[in-house]
Motif scaffolding. Sequence first.
Motif, PDB file in Angstrom:
ATOM      1  N   TRP A   1      10.361   2.929  10.340  1.00 56.40           N
ATOM      2  CA  TRP A   1       9.352   1.945   9.981  1.00 56.40           C
ATOM      3  C   TRP A   1       8.775   1.294  11.233  1.00 56.40           C
ATOM      4  O   TRP A   1       9.500   0.977  12.162  1.00 56.40           O
TER       5      TRP A   1
ATOM      6  N   SER B   1       2.052  -5.202   8.637  1.00 53.35           N
ATOM      7  CA  SER B   1       2.789  -4.583   7.538  1.00 53.35           C
ATOM      8  C   SER B   1       3.515  -3.354   8.062  1.00 53.35           C
ATOM      9  O   SER B   1       3.061  -2.692   9.002  1.00 53.35           O
ATOM     10  N   TYR B   2       4.642  -3.047   7.446  1.00 57.30           N
ATOM     11  CA  TYR B   2       5.453  -1.910   7.891  1.00 57.30           C
ATOM     12  C   TYR B   2       5.103  -0.644   7.114  1.00 57.30           C
ATOM     13  O   TYR B   2       4.957  -0.669   5.894  1.00 57.30           O
ATOM     14  N   MET B   3       4.983   0.453   7.856  1.00 61.38           N
ATOM     15  CA  MET B   3       4.741   1.774   7.272  1.00 61.38           C
ATOM     16  C   MET B   3       5.776   2.756   7.823  1.00 61.38           C
ATOM     17  O   MET B   3       6.322   2.550   8.896  1.00 61.38           O
ATOM     18  N   TYR B   4       5.974   3.852   7.092  1.00 63.44           N
ATOM     19  CA  TYR B   4       6.976   4.844   7.478  1.00 63.44           C
ATOM     20  C   TYR B   4       6.313   5.977   8.259  1.00 63.44           C
ATOM     21  O   TYR B   4       5.308   6.561   7.821  1.00 63.44           O
TER      22      TYR B   4
ATOM     23  N   THR C   1      -0.688   1.142  16.049  1.00 65.83           N
ATOM     24  CA  THR C   1       0.759   0.956  16.043  1.00 65.83           C
ATOM     25  C   THR C   1       1.233   1.059  17.484  1.00 65.83           C
ATOM     26  O   THR C   1       0.654   1.806  18.280  1.00 65.83           O
TER      27      THR C   1
ATOM     28  N   THR D   1      -4.305   8.864   8.202  1.00 66.48           N
ATOM     29  CA  THR D   1      -3.205   7.947   8.516  1.00 66.48           C
ATOM     30  C   THR D   1      -2.087   8.738   9.177  1.00 66.48           C
ATOM     31  O   THR D   1      -1.703   9.812   8.697  1.00 66.48           O
TER      32      THR D   1
ATOM     33  N   PHE E   1       0.853   7.404   9.514  1.00 71.00           N
ATOM     34  CA  PHE E   1       1.998   7.048   8.666  1.00 71.00           C
ATOM     35  C   PHE E   1       1.889   7.754   7.313  1.00 71.00           C
ATOM     36  O   PHE E   1       0.837   8.281   6.931  1.00 71.00           O
TER      37      PHE E   1
ATOM     38  N   PRO F   1       1.774   7.087   3.617  1.00 71.78           N
ATOM     39  CA  PRO F   1       1.675   6.053   2.580  1.00 71.78           C
ATOM     40  C   PRO F   1       2.557   6.354   1.375  1.00 71.78           C
ATOM     41  O   PRO F   1       3.091   5.437   0.745  1.00 71.78           O
TER      42      PRO F   1
ATOM     43  N   SER G   1       5.916   4.821   1.943  1.00 73.29           N
ATOM     44  CA  SER G   1       5.892   3.468   2.522  1.00 73.29           C
ATOM     45  C   SER G   1       5.917   2.372   1.461  1.00 73.29           C
ATOM     46  O   SER G   1       5.339   1.294   1.639  1.00 73.29           O
TER      47      SER G   1
ATOM     48  N   GLY H   1       2.367   1.121   1.022  1.00 70.64           N
ATOM     49  CA  GLY H   1       1.792   2.464   1.071  1.00 70.64           C
ATOM     50  C   GLY H   1       1.059   2.806  -0.212  1.00 70.64           C
ATOM     51  O   GLY H   1      -0.020   3.419  -0.178  1.00 70.64           O
TER      52      GLY H   1
END
Length: 195
Positions: free
Chosen positions: A116, A134-137, A154, A172, A174, A176, A179, A183
């Motif tokens: 994350w 906000s946190y995304m994977y 990021t 993206t 990341f 979603p 996430s 996400g």
Amino acid sequence: MKVSIIDYGAGNIQSLIFAFNRLGVHPVVTDHPKLLAEADRVIFPGVGEAGSAMAKLRQHGLEEVIPQLKQPVLGICLGMQLMCAYSEEGDTRGLGIFDCEVKHFDRKLKVPQIGWNTITNLKSPLFKGIEENSYMYLVHSYYVANNPHSIATTKYGETYASALHRNNFYGTQFHPEKSGEIGAKVLENFLNLKD
């Protein structure tokens, strides 16, 4: 709402299907140009290595189809990277939708970046209702430097583009679909974009 997921053998498609099902959408997984052209939204997934993924796109005749799509298209992870002009991974020429290069992270950093991380500098309706930091994977060893197409950034070693936008194309870095609620909000916003 007709959503097509591009099927070229290089994506974690099942988790995307589940993510859209939770939003009440049942996507079609296809490599058929007509079905892609007729969809309201197109998802371009990608997990794997850039060179072999581009070879699969060519095998499926999709190298020319994808850049000509007129509806909103969302490239995810490797899908976003393949939309760029060039990737250092496998010395690969991409689709050239974004005039950007994909580079390997500094060798001093632990790669791949797995887990994350935060997204900042959010600049698109894709992030409507989503807060800064906000946190995304993420899971990746290659990145796109910050550039004029960036709609989110990021920091990992340096600040890079974690989302891109040009015309009807979005990307993206990341995932979603992995996430959580935030996400899911990105995917919902993508569905609700004004064409």
